[in-house]
Design an enzyme around this catalytic site. Structure first.
Site, PDB file in Angstrom:
ATOM      1  N   SER A 133       0.861  -1.183   0.000  1.00 21.74           N
ATOM      2  CA  SER A 133       0.000   0.000   0.000  1.00 21.74           C
ATOM      3  C   SER A 133       0.893   1.228   0.000  1.00 21.74           C
ATOM      4  O   SER A 133       2.084   1.129   0.355  1.00 21.74           O
ATOM      5  CB  SER A 133      -0.848   0.002   1.276  1.00 21.74           C
ATOM      6  OG  SER A 133      -1.468   1.254   1.474  1.00 21.74           O
ATOM      7  N   TYR A 146      -1.797   0.071  10.869  1.00 19.32           N
ATOM      8  CA  TYR A 146      -1.796  -0.349   9.465  1.00 19.32           C
ATOM      9  C   TYR A 146      -0.492   0.054   8.777  1.00 19.32           C
ATOM     10  O   TYR A 146       0.124  -0.767   8.077  1.00 19.32           O
ATOM     11  CB  TYR A 146      -2.995   0.272   8.744  1.00 19.32           C
ATOM     12  CG  TYR A 146      -3.168  -0.192   7.313  1.00 19.32           C
ATOM     13  CD1 TYR A 146      -3.335  -1.545   7.000  1.00 19.32           C
ATOM     14  CD2 TYR A 146      -3.193   0.729   6.255  1.00 19.32           C
ATOM     15  CE1 TYR A 146      -3.501  -1.961   5.676  1.00 19.32           C
ATOM     16  CE2 TYR A 146      -3.367   0.316   4.936  1.00 19.32           C
ATOM     17  CZ  TYR A 146      -3.517  -1.027   4.653  1.00 19.32           C
ATOM     18  OH  TYR A 146      -3.686  -1.447   3.343  1.00 19.32           O
TER      19      TYR A 146
HETATM   20  P1  NAP Z   1     -11.121  -6.520   0.828  1.00 15.20           P
HETATM   21  O1  NAP Z   1     -12.152  -6.271  -0.212  1.00 15.20           O
HETATM   22  O2  NAP Z   1     -11.508  -6.383   2.272  1.00 15.20           O
HETATM   23  O3  NAP Z   1     -10.465  -7.961   0.584  1.00 15.20           O
HETATM   24  C1  NAP Z   1      -9.573  -8.530   1.504  1.00 15.20           C
HETATM   25  C2  NAP Z   1      -9.363  -9.977   1.137  1.00 15.20           C
HETATM   26  O4  NAP Z   1      -8.433 -10.543   2.084  1.00 15.20           O
HETATM   27  C3  NAP Z   1     -10.635 -10.801   1.225  1.00 15.20           C
HETATM   28  O5  NAP Z   1     -10.700 -11.689   0.130  1.00 15.20           O
HETATM   29  C4  NAP Z   1     -10.462 -11.581   2.523  1.00 15.20           C
HETATM   30  O6  NAP Z   1     -11.089 -12.852   2.391  1.00 15.20           O
HETATM   31  C5  NAP Z   1      -8.963 -11.742   2.573  1.00 15.20           C
HETATM   32  N1  NAP Z   1      -8.483 -12.036   3.925  1.00 15.20           N
HETATM   33  C6  NAP Z   1      -8.591 -11.271   5.037  1.00 15.20           C
HETATM   34  N2  NAP Z   1      -8.085 -11.927   6.104  1.00 15.20           N
HETATM   35  C7  NAP Z   1      -7.651 -13.130   5.637  1.00 15.20           C
HETATM   36  C8  NAP Z   1      -7.050 -14.260   6.247  1.00 15.20           C
HETATM   37  N3  NAP Z   1      -6.793 -14.290   7.567  1.00 15.20           N
HETATM   38  N4  NAP Z   1      -6.741 -15.329   5.485  1.00 15.20           N
HETATM   39  C9  NAP Z   1      -7.001 -15.326   4.158  1.00 15.20           C
HETATM   40  N5  NAP Z   1      -7.569 -14.291   3.519  1.00 15.20           N
HETATM   41  C10 NAP Z   1      -7.895 -13.206   4.255  1.00 15.20           C
HETATM   42  O7  NAP Z   1      -9.886  -5.493   0.654  1.00 15.20           O
HETATM   43  P2  NAP Z   1      -8.941  -5.139  -0.604  1.00 15.20           P
HETATM   44  O8  NAP Z   1      -8.940  -3.663  -0.704  1.00 15.20           O
HETATM   45  O9  NAP Z   1      -9.260  -5.943  -1.777  1.00 15.20           O
HETATM   46  O10 NAP Z   1      -7.529  -5.558   0.035  1.00 15.20           O
HETATM   47  C11 NAP Z   1      -6.604  -6.403  -0.607  1.00 15.20           C
HETATM   48  C12 NAP Z   1      -5.189  -5.955  -0.251  1.00 15.20           C
HETATM   49  O11 NAP Z   1      -4.958  -4.652  -0.775  1.00 15.20           O
HETATM   50  C13 NAP Z   1      -4.912  -5.852   1.248  1.00 15.20           C
HETATM   51  O12 NAP Z   1      -3.617  -6.343   1.514  1.00 15.20           O
HETATM   52  C14 NAP Z   1      -4.990  -4.356   1.511  1.00 15.20           C
HETATM   53  O13 NAP Z   1      -4.227  -3.978   2.633  1.00 15.20           O
HETATM   54  C15 NAP Z   1      -4.403  -3.831   0.219  1.00 15.20           C
HETATM   55  N6  NAP Z   1      -4.724  -2.428  -0.107  1.00 15.20           N
HETATM   56  C16 NAP Z   1      -6.014  -1.994  -0.175  1.00 15.20           C
HETATM   57  C17 NAP Z   1      -6.257  -0.651  -0.472  1.00 15.20           C
HETATM   58  C18 NAP Z   1      -7.655  -0.079  -0.555  1.00 15.20           C
HETATM   59  O14 NAP Z   1      -7.800   1.149  -0.528  1.00 15.20           O
HETATM   60  N7  NAP Z   1      -8.691  -0.899  -0.678  1.00 15.20           N
HETATM   61  C19 NAP Z   1      -5.196   0.224  -0.705  1.00 15.20           C
HETATM   62  C20 NAP Z   1      -3.896  -0.266  -0.637  1.00 15.20           C
HETATM   63  C21 NAP Z   1      -3.663  -1.596  -0.340  1.00 15.20           C
HETATM   64  P3  NAP Z   1     -11.880 -13.654   3.560  1.00 15.20           P
HETATM   65  O15 NAP Z   1     -12.480 -12.619   4.459  1.00 15.20           O
HETATM   66  O16 NAP Z   1     -12.868 -14.459   2.779  1.00 15.20           O
HETATM   67  O17 NAP Z   1     -10.830 -14.492   4.217  1.00 15.20           O
END
Ligand code: NAP
Length: 246
Positions: A133, A146
């Site tokens: 991120s 975070y």
């Molecule tokens: P999201 O829609 O909340 O998706 C998160 C995913 O991670 C879900 O599929 C969830 O699946 C999985 N997950 C969470 N805990 C887990 C565990 N213990 N074991 C296995 N899977 C797990 O969020 P997203 O935005 O797509 O996030 C994906 C990545 O991008 C993350 O690393 C986040 O920090 C990063 N990111 C996001 C943003 C943003 O603004 N959205 C910006 C920068 C970086 P289950 O709940 O089904 O396990």
């Protein structure tokens, strides 16, 4: 699980960036192994893209070991599972939130990468993509749980780039700014109104925008290593500075 297609493993593939990446890599010709905890969602996506859904909790060493044992011939690993919990000053830090963020983003990436590295190297053309991120490069008030986890996840990933030099494996770190997913819903414990507020007045990135970049990195020729890719909405200059239309 045998397939003539090369195998790409995507963690956290049940939603958001992980789901979009799984779909995109499947369209590029990969057999995608999708891992996450919500199996029903995972199964539906896997069926649609002719992939394989496997249960995975990256915070649980036994779950990671079981998952890795069922993956055959991994060539690409996308460390995507992760997220944020809460938004509180350090002086009022919630240790459970911190533990969740460190376990999921940092130790989760460590466990899955360790488990799959031998297969990635043995493939002769491995690739590890880690979704950190802009919080891996910046700090902001109330975000230390975070930002510290994402800094650590980035350090772990970038260290591997050096440690594995000379081996047939590439390392790409993808650093997104604001992406509209379930991220803020998770961060604010299901408070949908507060989550919507994060993206109010601007056009955030979509999961597909990030998947596009991941797919680009993965489909370059084997000698080309895109080390770090930072992507943000046009309206976002930094983690703390965005232009919003009122
Ligand atoms: P999201 O829609 O909340 O998706 C998160 C995913 O991670 C879900 O599929 C969830 O699946 C999985 N997950 C969470 N805990 C887990 C565990 N213990 N074991 C296995 N899977 C797990 O969020 P997203 O935005 O797509 O996030 C994906 C990545 O991008 C993350 O690393 C986040 O920090 C990063 N990111 C996001 C943003 C943003 O603004 N959205 C910006 C920068 C970086 P289950 O709940 O089904 O396990």
């Amino acid at each position: 699980m045998t397939s003539h297609r090369p195998t790409a493993v995507v963690t956290g593939a049940s939603a958001g960036i992980g789901e979009a990446t799984a779909r995109r890599l499947a369209a590029e010709g990969f057999h995608v192994v999708l891992g996450a905890r919500r199996l029903e969602r995972l199964g539906t996506i896997a069926e649609e893209i002719d992939g394989t859904a496997l249960p995975l909790d990256v915070t649980d060493a036994a779950s990671v070991a079981e998952f890795a044992a069922r993956v055959e011939n991994a060539r690409v690993l996308v460390n995507n599972a992760g997220g944020a919990r809460g938004l509180a000053p350090v002086a009022a830090a919630d240790e459970d939130h911190w533990r969740w963020m460190w376990e999921t983003n940092v130790l989760g990436t460590l466990r899955v990468t360790k488990a799959l590295l031998p297969a990635l190297i043995a493939s002769g053309d491995g690739h590890v993509v880690t979704v950190t991120s802009i919080a891996a490069q910046e700090v902001y008030d109330n975000g230390a749980g975070y930002t510290s986890a994402k800094h650590a996840q980035s350090a772990l990933h970038r260290t591997l780039r050096g440690e594995l030099l000379g081996q047939p494996v590439r390392f790409t770190e993808v650093l997104p700014g604001m992406v509209e997913t379930e991220f803020s819903l998770v961060r604010f414990d299901g408070d949908a109104e507060r989550a919507r507020g994060v993206y109010a007045g601007l056009e955030p990135l979509t999961s597909d925008d990030v998947a596009d970049v991941i797919s680009f990195a993965v489909t370059r020729p084997s000698h080309v290593n895109l080390d770090q890719i930072v992507l943000k909405p046009r309206a976002q200059a930094s983690a703390t500075r965005a232009h919003r239309e009122s």
